[in-house]
Write a protein that holds these residues in place. Sequence first.
Motif, PDB file in Angstrom:
ATOM      1  N   TRP A   1       0.808  -1.109   0.183  1.00 34.08           N
ATOM      2  CA  TRP A   1      -0.088   0.160   0.018  1.00 34.08           C
ATOM      3  C   TRP A   1       0.905   1.370  -0.027  1.00 34.08           C
ATOM      4  N   LEU A   2       1.970   1.303   0.716  1.00 33.98           N
ATOM      5  CA  LEU A   2       2.680   2.355   0.607  1.00 33.98           C
ATOM      6  C   LEU A   2       3.616   2.676  -0.685  1.00 33.98           C
ATOM      7  N   VAL A   3       3.752   1.637  -1.364  1.00 35.75           N
ATOM      8  CA  VAL A   3       4.474   1.681  -2.532  1.00 35.75           C
ATOM      9  C   VAL A   3       3.531   2.343  -3.640  1.00 35.75           C
ATOM     10  N   LEU A   4       2.201   1.789  -3.300  1.00 33.17           N
ATOM     11  CA  LEU A   4       1.257   2.296  -4.428  1.00 33.17           C
ATOM     12  C   LEU A   4       0.880   3.651  -4.287  1.00 33.17           C
ATOM     13  N   LEU A   5       0.931   4.212  -2.760  1.00 34.86           N
ATOM     14  CA  LEU A   5       0.648   5.464  -2.376  1.00 34.86           C
ATOM     15  C   LEU A   5       1.760   6.448  -2.964  1.00 34.86           C
ATOM     16  N   PHE A   6       2.901   5.843  -3.058  1.00 38.60           N
ATOM     17  CA  PHE A   6       4.046   6.597  -3.419  1.00 38.60           C
ATOM     18  C   PHE A   6       3.847   6.932  -5.000  1.00 38.60           C
ATOM     19  N   TRP A   7       3.405   5.722  -5.776  1.00 46.94           N
ATOM     20  CA  TRP A   7       3.174   5.800  -7.216  1.00 46.94           C
ATOM     21  C   TRP A   7       1.931   6.680  -7.371  1.00 46.94           C
ATOM     22  N   VAL A   8       1.063   6.764  -6.706  1.00 48.21           N
ATOM     23  CA  VAL A   8       0.038   7.762  -6.972  1.00 48.21           C
ATOM     24  C   VAL A   8       0.300   9.129  -6.774  1.00 48.21           C
ATOM     25  N   TRP A   9       1.125   9.404  -5.531  1.00 45.96           N
ATOM     26  CA  TRP A   9       1.574  10.813  -5.180  1.00 45.96           C
ATOM     27  C   TRP A   9       2.581  11.089  -6.462  1.00 45.96           C
ATOM     28  N   LEU A  10       3.286  10.255  -6.932  1.00 44.27           N
ATOM     29  CA  LEU A  10       4.207  10.658  -8.142  1.00 44.27           C
ATOM     30  C   LEU A  10       3.197  11.346  -9.333  1.00 44.27           C
TER      31      LEU A  10
ATOM     32  N   TRP B   1      -7.124  -2.311 -11.201  1.00 38.99           N
ATOM     33  CA  TRP B   1      -6.517  -1.072 -11.754  1.00 38.99           C
ATOM     34  C   TRP B   1      -7.430   0.069 -11.520  1.00 38.99           C
ATOM     35  N   PHE B   2      -6.916   1.139 -11.511  1.00 34.04           N
ATOM     36  CA  PHE B   2      -7.935   2.539 -11.193  1.00 34.04           C
ATOM     37  C   PHE B   2      -6.767   3.496 -11.603  1.00 34.04           C
ATOM     38  N   ASN B   3      -7.268   4.487 -12.530  1.00 34.42           N
ATOM     39  CA  ASN B   3      -6.312   5.273 -13.300  1.00 34.42           C
ATOM     40  C   ASN B   3      -6.476   6.707 -12.832  1.00 34.42           C
ATOM     41  N   VAL B   4      -5.703   7.479 -12.241  1.00 37.98           N
ATOM     42  CA  VAL B   4      -5.810   8.844 -11.625  1.00 37.98           C
ATOM     43  C   VAL B   4      -5.204   9.928 -12.358  1.00 37.98           C
ATOM     44  N   SER B   5      -4.297   9.652 -13.404  1.00 37.06           N
ATOM     45  CA  SER B   5      -3.701  10.776 -14.173  1.00 37.06           C
ATOM     46  C   SER B   5      -3.917  10.541 -15.640  1.00 37.06           C
ATOM     47  N   GLY B   6      -3.624  11.926 -16.517  1.00 34.39           N
ATOM     48  CA  GLY B   6      -3.887  11.752 -17.675  1.00 34.39           C
ATOM     49  C   GLY B   6      -2.740  11.305 -18.438  1.00 34.39           C
ATOM     50  N   GLY B   7      -2.732  11.279 -19.691  1.00 39.96           N
ATOM     51  CA  GLY B   7      -1.745  10.888 -20.462  1.00 39.96           C
ATOM     52  C   GLY B   7      -2.055   9.296 -20.970  1.00 39.96           C
ATOM     53  N   ARG B   8      -1.291   8.618 -21.343  1.00 38.14           N
ATOM     54  CA  ARG B   8      -1.490   7.431 -21.936  1.00 38.14           C
ATOM     55  C   ARG B   8      -1.441   6.291 -20.948  1.00 38.14           C
ATOM     56  N   THR B   9      -2.555   5.924 -20.748  1.00 33.93           N
ATOM     57  CA  THR B   9      -3.059   4.521 -19.692  1.00 33.93           C
ATOM     58  C   THR B   9      -2.564   3.354 -19.913  1.00 33.93           C
ATOM     59  N   ARG B  10      -2.378   2.993 -21.167  1.00 32.08           N
ATOM     60  CA  ARG B  10      -1.812   1.621 -21.637  1.00 32.08           C
ATOM     61  C   ARG B  10      -0.619   1.089 -20.792  1.00 32.08           C
TER      62      ARG B  10
ATOM     63  N   LEU C   1      -5.851   0.199  -5.797  1.00 34.06           N
ATOM     64  CA  LEU C   1      -4.871  -0.436  -6.679  1.00 34.06           C
ATOM     65  C   LEU C   1      -4.250  -1.633  -6.161  1.00 34.06           C
ATOM     66  N   TYR C   2      -4.350  -1.833  -4.886  1.00 35.30           N
ATOM     67  CA  TYR C   2      -4.120  -3.061  -3.991  1.00 35.30           C
ATOM     68  C   TYR C   2      -4.696  -4.240  -4.623  1.00 35.30           C
TER      69      TYR C   2
ATOM     70  N   LEU D   1      -6.338  12.338   1.366  1.00 33.81           N
ATOM     71  CA  LEU D   1      -7.365  11.107   1.368  1.00 33.81           C
ATOM     72  C   LEU D   1      -8.000  10.208   0.523  1.00 33.81           C
ATOM     73  N   TYR D   2      -7.795  11.103  -0.919  1.00 35.18           N
ATOM     74  CA  TYR D   2      -8.299  10.458  -2.085  1.00 35.18           C
ATOM     75  C   TYR D   2      -7.277   9.616  -2.366  1.00 35.18           C
ATOM     76  N   ARG D   3      -5.909   9.966  -2.300  1.00 34.12           N
ATOM     77  CA  ARG D   3      -4.687   9.229  -2.586  1.00 34.12           C
ATOM     78  C   ARG D   3      -4.729   7.807  -1.627  1.00 34.12           C
ATOM     79  N   VAL D   4      -4.955   8.055  -0.436  1.00 33.78           N
ATOM     80  CA  VAL D   4      -4.936   6.964   0.234  1.00 33.78           C
ATOM     81  C   VAL D   4      -6.196   5.769  -0.146  1.00 33.78           C
ATOM     82  N   THR D   5      -7.116   6.503  -0.583  1.00 35.17           N
ATOM     83  CA  THR D   5      -8.327   5.467  -1.063  1.00 35.17           C
ATOM     84  C   THR D   5      -7.748   4.842  -2.300  1.00 35.17           C
ATOM     85  N   VAL D   6      -7.191   5.692  -3.180  1.00 35.61           N
ATOM     86  CA  VAL D   6      -6.935   5.287  -4.651  1.00 35.61           C
ATOM     87  C   VAL D   6      -5.946   3.786  -4.541  1.00 35.61           C
TER      88      VAL D   6
END
Length: 401
Positions: A237-246, A273-282, A269-270, A260-265
């Motif tokens: 969860w900490l790794v995924l939270l860091f990824w969401v923050w990046l 899949w849940f996309n949180v940012s723009g750009g190419r998602t593939r 992701l644990y 709070l939103y990042r913690v939930t996302v």
Amino acid sequence: MPLSMHPHVVLDIAVALLSTLSFLLDLVADVWAVVQYMLVGRYLWAALVLILLGQSSVLLQLFSWLWLTADPAELHHLQPSRRFLALLHLLQLGYLYRCLHGMHQGLSMCYQEVPSECDLAYADFLSLDISMLRLFESFLEATPQLTLVLAIVLQSGQAEYYQWFGISSSFLGISWALLDYHRSLRTCLPSKPRLGWSSSAVYFLWNLLLLGPRICAIALFSAVFPYYVALHFLSLWLVLLFWVWLQGTKFMPDSNGEWLYRVTVALILYFSWFNVSGGRTRGRAIIHLFFILSDSVLLVTTSWVIHGTWLPSGDSLPMWVTIGGVCFFLGLALRMIYYLWLHPSCSWEPDLVDGTLRLLPSKRPPKLIYNRRATLLAENFFAKAKAQAVLTQEVQLNGVL
């Protein structure tokens, strides 16, 4: 006045009703399980279910209230006072009120011969928030609780009728929440047609088949190593939270709400899949798929090597691994079929600024009301669609043009 049979309105009412019934059914299953655990003296299991239910409800009401207060006051002028709504959220009834209010909005349009564009847009606005809250609830409570029940069944070797009821309702409810969320995102982008019945069925199935093995792998590890699963979850969860923050998410109205939103996302992701940012998602989706697949294989392999081929319940571990592998590859095949042949297509042209692809301007007029939160996620999910036909520079408020 006779009831209107506008297909868009009827479908939205049906979806809202199914979502509400799914939420209530999952709640009944949880309460039923708690009562049964208490009757047989399994107080720890009952406490864990209650903790999951309580923290999920609190976070759900908090998200609902933060979004409600961030919306312009004139947008919800037909709703009760803010003080009354605050009391409902304090009593943990805010989400249920949203569901009932959304159905009431849909039913009120049935008495209009031709529903106005403003009413249709406001109904979409409400359904978008409801579908996202339902998705959050599914991964904050239903998915962890489902993992707990499966771990209990694998460890004890038997499943009571109320546990089978909870397992079935949770699996169906989680997959339905993912489908409803994906369907709702399309209402934000006029270039994207609404999800058809065949596409919906395939989307529902591949989510169910990919999510099932992931939950079962965690449940298996929990049954064999109940004291290490919390450490495993926290580390990932900490790794995924860091990824969401990046990825620099900008979803909530303030920084505290954004965390709070990042913690939930990160928790979503644990499991999925849940996309949180723009750009190419593939690329990000493939990275996440291999990351979760590698972790699931590691969990199963560790359980197999250390504990052996037989579970505490007496079941054969290779049999469950085979079933999980078949479900995963079948779900992966359906996912590829969906995105290759059933995913709606649009007309695109190169963007002269950054070289990416963007949607050709639509001839449809802009909506009078739009949901900024869901529109942002829709643009992220459908990476090429900028929705420039919907959002104009004149929009200054969240939800009102």
